[in-house]
Design a protein around this motif. Structure first.
Motif, PDB file in Angstrom:
ATOM      1  N   LYS A 118      12.172  -3.421   9.123  1.00  0.00           N
ATOM      2  CA  LYS A 118      10.795  -3.645   8.688  1.00  0.00           C
ATOM      3  C   LYS A 118      10.108  -4.729   9.497  1.00  0.00           C
ATOM      4  O   LYS A 118       8.880  -4.829   9.496  1.00  0.00           O
ATOM      5  CB  LYS A 118      10.773  -4.038   7.204  1.00  0.00           C
ATOM      6  CG  LYS A 118      11.421  -3.022   6.280  1.00  0.00           C
ATOM      7  CD  LYS A 118      11.443  -3.530   4.848  1.00  0.00           C
ATOM      8  CE  LYS A 118      12.201  -2.566   3.936  1.00  0.00           C
ATOM      9  NZ  LYS A 118      12.236  -3.045   2.534  1.00  0.00           N
ATOM     10  N   GLY A 122       7.431  -7.385   7.429  1.00  0.00           N
ATOM     11  CA  GLY A 122       7.058  -6.017   7.115  1.00  0.00           C
ATOM     12  C   GLY A 122       6.054  -5.431   8.076  1.00  0.00           C
ATOM     13  O   GLY A 122       5.310  -4.497   7.746  1.00  0.00           O
ATOM     14  N   SER A 149      13.630   2.469   1.181  1.00  0.00           N
ATOM     15  CA  SER A 149      12.629   1.881   2.059  1.00  0.00           C
ATOM     16  C   SER A 149      13.248   1.492   3.404  1.00  0.00           C
ATOM     17  O   SER A 149      12.646   1.696   4.462  1.00  0.00           O
ATOM     18  CB  SER A 149      12.012   0.651   1.396  1.00  0.00           C
ATOM     19  OG  SER A 149      11.120  -0.011   2.282  1.00  0.00           O
ATOM     20  N   HIS A 153      12.233   3.125   7.168  1.00  0.00           N
ATOM     21  CA  HIS A 153      11.794   2.363   8.337  1.00  0.00           C
ATOM     22  C   HIS A 153      12.687   2.636   9.552  1.00  0.00           C
ATOM     23  O   HIS A 153      12.213   2.652  10.691  1.00  0.00           O
ATOM     24  CB  HIS A 153      11.769   0.866   8.023  1.00  0.00           C
ATOM     25  CG  HIS A 153      10.562   0.425   7.254  1.00  0.00           C
ATOM     26  ND1 HIS A 153      10.446   0.586   5.894  1.00  0.00           N
ATOM     27  CD2 HIS A 153       9.392  -0.135   7.680  1.00  0.00           C
ATOM     28  CE1 HIS A 153       9.269   0.116   5.496  1.00  0.00           C
ATOM     29  NE2 HIS A 153       8.619  -0.324   6.556  1.00  0.00           N
TER      30      HIS A 153
END
Length: 417
Positions: A118, A122, A149, A153
């Motif tokens: 990330k 992020g 998540s 990514h």
């Protein structure tokens, strides 16, 4: 040929390959050290392939000096932001803006990111389109951090490099461009001292030479841990010389008062690893792999890190008699056990192959970066240079072994005389 020689030998007609290595760190050195190892070998391969390596580092690490051969831009780490009491939301927004501005100006052929897909804040989805290609270094981590998540990514990257064997726990087993490079470390036999020369450097020709480290030094308990181990080792082996590696993140007091202890603050300590009789250290990825590559027996203890399972790393090798595991509740007793097993561990380490993960990873970075450029270099040409570099390193390692063996035989003959 190292990076300084590459710079001196670059011709004006060489095409440039622009790569940004983005290293996210706060209290550790893992990401920046691993990426630096890859970058240095990628630069060597570039020179051999007739490419000018234009490499830059962008990092939140509080030890940017680890990178000495490339331009490095330092950003504040989350640790620093917290320690300074800065407003998190506005500071983070400002840093993200700086990162995007940097990448816009870099015009990179490739961005390489380690461990956290990330980005530190992020921001990777915003960076993806600012470089032609992207590579993710997916080192083994605790399984509970690999959520949906995280996996989402990882899929954004063009290529994934796993610096492990194929039994490692990784984020995405089905990424179409995933390569297992093997372990990445910075122990280079061609730049290392022999056992005899290492001992002489520290004035320990006829003494037991011990390396003591808490890794990068960023752990809050580093000072107390090092002092306790100095006392334990001194009591057990009073004639030994102890080299204490104070990592670049160390903020505690350095003890210069003891005759049997030499503080060492440079980051190039691994060039002396062949000379140490054993090491006592935290089991961070880089130190762990460097000691193993140098065939230096390690007596390791585990620090609690966010994504890194150091205890599992130690247990895996100790079951193969390739290292010792510190029992933190009985340090002296477990040291005695380790010393009784030292000869067996040395013998087992001597049988281990030299791992060249940084070279294989460097090759994959180059292949990915070149895939969107007008520089045509076939994969087999890169692979040929990889094989040549690995052969040279194995030859250098064998030369170190031969030197040590010859010096050992000479000492035996003198003793008999």
């Amino acid at each position: 040929m190292d990076y300084e020689e590459i710079n001196n030998n670059q011709g004006v007609n060489m095409k440039s390959l622009r790569v940004v290595f983005y290293a996210i760190n706060g209290t550790g050195l893992g990401h920046i050290t691993r990426l630096n190892n890859i970058a240095e070998d990628a630069a060597i391969l570039c020179e051999r392939l007739g490419i000018k390596p234009t490499f830059e580092f962008l990092t939140t690490s509080d030890a940017p000096s680890v990178v000495s051969k490339f331009i490095t831009t330092k950003l504040p780490s989350k640790t620093t932001i917290r320690q300074l009491g800065l407003p998190v939301r506005s500071t983070t927004a400002a840093v993200k803006s700086q990162i995007i501005s940097f990448m816009t100006g870099a015009r990179a052929d490739c961005i390489v990111l380690d461990t956290n897909p990330k980005g530190s804040y992020g921001e990777f989805p915003f960076l993806r389109d600012l470089a032609r290609t992207s590579v993710f270094i997916d080192r083994e981590k605790k399984s509970d951090v690999i959520d949906s998540s995280f996996k989402k990514h990882v899929k954004l990257f063009d290529s994934v490099i796993v610096p492990e064997s194929q039994c490692a726990i990784v984020s995405d087993l089905f990424h179409p461009n995933m390569v297992y490079s093997g372990k990445i470390h910075s122990f280079k036999p061609e730049k290392s001292y022999s056992r005899k020369d290492s001992k002489e450097f520290f004035g320990a020709s006829s003494k037991t030479l011990i390396y003591l480290s808490s890794g990068g030094g960023g752990d809050p308990q580093s000072e107390s841990q090092l002092m306790e181990w100095i006392n334990i080792l001194t009591n057990k082996l009073p004639l030994a010389k102890i080299i204490v590696g104070y990592g670049p993140l160390y903020k505690g007091t350095i003890d210069y008062s003891r005759d049997n202890v030499i503080p060492y603050t440079n980051t190039n300590i691994n060039q002396f690893f062949p000379g140490f009789d054993f090491a006592v250290s935290a089991a961070g990825y880089n130190t762990f792999e460097e000691l193993k590559a140098a065939r230096c027996p390690g007596f390791f203890y585990a620090l609690e890190k966010g994504m890194d399972d150091q205890l599992q790393r130690i247990e895996t090798l100790s079951k193969q008699q390739l290292c010792g595991l510190v029992d933190l509740t009985q340090k002296e007793q477990s040291l005695n056990v380790f010393l009784s097993q030292l000869d067996v561990i040395k013998e087992q380490l001597s049988k281990q192959p030299y791992e060249s993960g940084s070279v294989y990873a460097a090759a994959q970075v180059l292949k990915t970066a070149l895939s969107k450029r007008d520089i045509f270099i076939p994969d087999f040409a890169i692979d040929n240079q990889v094989n040549e570099l690995i052969k040279q390193r194995i030859k250098s390692l064998n030369n170190l072994k031969a030197i040590d063996a010859a010096q050992g035989q000479l000492c035996t003959l003198k003793a008999k005389a």
